[in-house]
Write a protein that holds these residues in place. Structure first.
Motif: not given
Length: 668
Positions: A22, A67, A69, A80-82, A101-103, A105
């Motif tokens: 990520v 969220y 960047r 990106t989100h955590t 954590v994940r993408d 977009s």
């Protein structure tokens, strides 16, 4: 998508392969330190994340999400989100964070996210910049209070109402509330332990965010009935903390559709509360220093100015109000023998408590040297030596004027100070050029202690104006222009001396300035009608019987010629006793002076001056003693008597009130 495990005790964060993907980071480039991710997270986003995590750890939250960047190795940005879960030990201390954590977009379009982010950042920047700029001009606590009470202060925060209280001796003093009509009666002073929101945030040192009217009513049932009519829908109460201790609290109340606070808004309000607290602490320290210095200087200045017959005197001191602290300006009035008076104006270099302390010491020694009877030039030279030997690098400018109100004769000595002014009875003022020497301290350092003396004569009704340079120094103007401005100001000012002094201070106050000002005005009053008689003086040598006999003859002739009437024998006896005492108990001769004093009543003064500094002592003679009765006779026979230092010696004097001419004619 990937996961992480952050050990808060060791600081190490373990990330699986998915989490590293990520962040577009190779496994060998990550060493377990969260700071290693700094090259991927944008700076603004990193600070926002740090604040979010810190707030979650501090307020007891068990989770957070955000969220943000990142920048990939190719330079492109992506969302990106955590999400994190906070684990705590039995005591409630956070010890571990686990999360993912994940993408993101695909979840957020770049344009929508950018629009929301930029708008939020713009609002945050506007509030921070506006408040910071306003607080930058606040020097005192009252300046900050005025700013918060102002309607524009509410606009900075976007609030409908605002309150601020300062902690004073265990109570909260409400010092700001806005707009008008928002004040709740009975809350001007409240105890910290009372059930009010400001008391709560001061006790807990944590902000209190009230999300809804129901939340407000349930949390603070005592306060809510008084403000429910204001349409309040949410509120934020912030502790004002400086150097780890509370100094007050700030409350922001919101109305309309506003409910709740986002994480960004909470962080913003906490940051603004911290900025206000720092400004308040700075203002409090400034006021404490200013009050300390001003109190020190006021203690060093003379508490009262004695009345000097034949003169009117006015003195003023105005402290600096812009940009600097209290300085070393001072004035003094010194009663001198023979009805003379010494007038002093001075300015010690610097604007701090040290300058005020040096000023106090210098004022005292200069007063002592003048009272010892030294000439004006000697007074100034000795004061310069004292300042040079004092443990300080400061110098001082000074003007010392010794005036005789009876004759109008004034001797002036100037040490690097501005020239005085003279005002005529019609109000016209002009500069009085006075020869000068180096400032005090410098003249001793460079061995240039010769101070020239300028002698002038004040006519009845004329006024001598002494002042420090803060009165005439103006930005962008030279000293000559300042003196011309002062001359014009004095001419247009009131004729009453006290009103003129107030007028000068008022004008300087309106003009502002970065220097303190001291003013001394001395006006010679109308002369008394001339008295018959005059002044006689004779030197009597130590072993010169003829000189002593001649002095006795002079005393007898003068007393009878000046019409002392029935007191002739008393005057002759006292004068003879003082002269004999000086010859017997001192080394060297004596100078005997007789003169009639000017004034509404006829007073004859006898002075016997010698070169000894030892003061006469009154002793009991005993039944068979042949000495010790001298001062007893002087005390019983004269109306007034005393001893004055005269530079290298002393002068013992006494005065006799003689008959008025009309009384004498009636007796004949």
């Amino acid at each position: 998508m990937g996961s992480f495990d952050w050990d808060l005790l060791t600081g190490r964060m373990t990330m699986d392969e998915g989490a590293l993907n990520v962040f577009d980071m190779d496994a060998d480039a990550y060493d377990g330190d969260p700071a290693s991710l700094g090259s991927r997270v944008l700076p603004d986003e990193g600070r926002r994340l740090d604040t979010l995590v810190a707030q979650a750890l501090k307020d007891g939250s068990d989770h957070y999400g955000a969220y943000f960047r990142i920048r990939t190795r190719s330079g492109t940005q992506r969302w990106t989100h955590t999400q994190g879960l906070v684990r705590r030990d039995a005591g409630g201390r956070p010890v571990r964070i686990v999360g993912i954590v994940r993408d993101a977009s695909e979840e957020l379009t770049e344009s929508a996210a950018r629009l929301g982010l930029d708008e939020g950042r713009r609002q945050r920047t506007s509030v921070v910049e506006g408040t910071t700029a306003a607080l930058a001009h606040a020097r005192t606590v009252q300046d900050i209070i005025d700013l918060l009470n102002d309607s524009q202060g509410l606009e900075h925060f976007g609030a409908a109402s605002l309150v601020m209280g300062l902690l004073e001796a265990g109570r909260i003093h409400l010092v700001a509330e806005g707009p008008d009509g928002a004040f709740v009666p009975g809350t001007r002073f409240t105890r910290v332990d009372e059930p009010y929101p400001m008391g709560e945030v001061i006790r807990t040192l944590r902000p209190r965010f009230i999300e809804s009217p129901e939340d407000f009513a349930a949390s603070f049932p005592v306060l809510w009935p008084h403000i429910s009519g204001l349409g309040i829908t949410s509120a934020a109460y912030l502790p004002l903390i400086a150097q780890a201790r509370p100094i007050g609290a700030l409350g922001l109340l919101y109305s309309g559709d506003r409910t709740g606070f986002s994480a960004d808004e909470r962080n913003l309000l906490v940051a603004l509360g911290s900025s206000i607290a720092q400004s308040l602490q700075r203002a409090m320290l400034y006021e404490q220093e200013h009050d300390l210095a001003e109190g020190l200087q006021q203690a060093m200045l003379p508490r009262r100015i004695l009345d000097v017959p034949g003169t009117q005197i006015a003195v003023r001191y105005r402290s600096a109000r812009l940009g600097r602290d209290i300085g070393g300006d001072w004035y003094d009035i010194i009663p001198l023998p023979g009805g003379r008076v010494g007038a002093v104006i001075g300015d010690v270099q610097g604007h701090d408590t040290h300058a005020a302390a040096v000023m106090g010491q210098l004022r005292i020694v200069l007063r002592a040297y003048a009272a010892e009877g030294h000439t004006p030039a000697t007074v100034m030279a000795r004061a310069s030596v004292f300042l040079h030997e004092l443990d300080t690098e400061r110098f001082a400018t000074c003007t010392y004027a010794e005036a005789d109100p009876a004759t109008g004769l004034v001797q002036i000595v100037r040490a690097g100070h501005v020239d005085p002014l003279v005002q005529d009875p019609d109000g016209t003022a002009r500069r009085l050029p006075v020869d000068g020497g180096l400032p005090l301290g410098l003249s001793a350092e460079f061995a240039r202690l010769d101070y020239p003396v300028t002698t002038v004569e004040l006519d009845p009704g004329q006024t001598l104006l002494l002042y420090t340079d803060g009165l005439v120094e103006k930005p962008g103007a030279d000293l000559d222009e300042g003196l011309q401005w002062l001359s014009s100001l004095v001419k247009r000012g009131p004729r009453d001396l006290q009103e003129l002094a107030d007028h000068l201070c008022d004008v300087v106050e309106e003009r502002g300035g970065e220097d303190d000002v001291a003013i001394l005005l001395l006006r010679r009053e109308g002369a008394h009608p001339p008295q018959s008689g005059g002044r006689l003086q004779q030197h009597v040598g130590q072993n010169d019987p003829e000189a002593l006999s001649s002095a006795r003859h002079m005393i007898r002739a003068a007393v009878r010629a000046w019409g002392a009437g029935g007191r002739s024998d008393e005057i002759e006896l006292v004068a003879d006793e003082l002269t004999t005492n000086a010859l017997m108990h001192t080394d060297g001769g004596a100078i005997v002076t007789l003169r009639m004093l000017p004034g509404p009543e006829r007073r004859l003064r006898v002075e016997v001056e010698d070169r000894s500094s030892a003061l006469p002592r009154r002793r009991e003679a005993g039944e068979s003693g042949v000495s010790g009765r001298g001062l007893l006779l002087v005390d019983r026979l004269s109306d007034l008597w005393g001893v004055e230092p005269r530079g290298g010696g002393k002068c013992v004097w006494c005065e006799f009130v003689t008959e008025q001419p009309a009384d004498r004619a009636g007796t004949d």
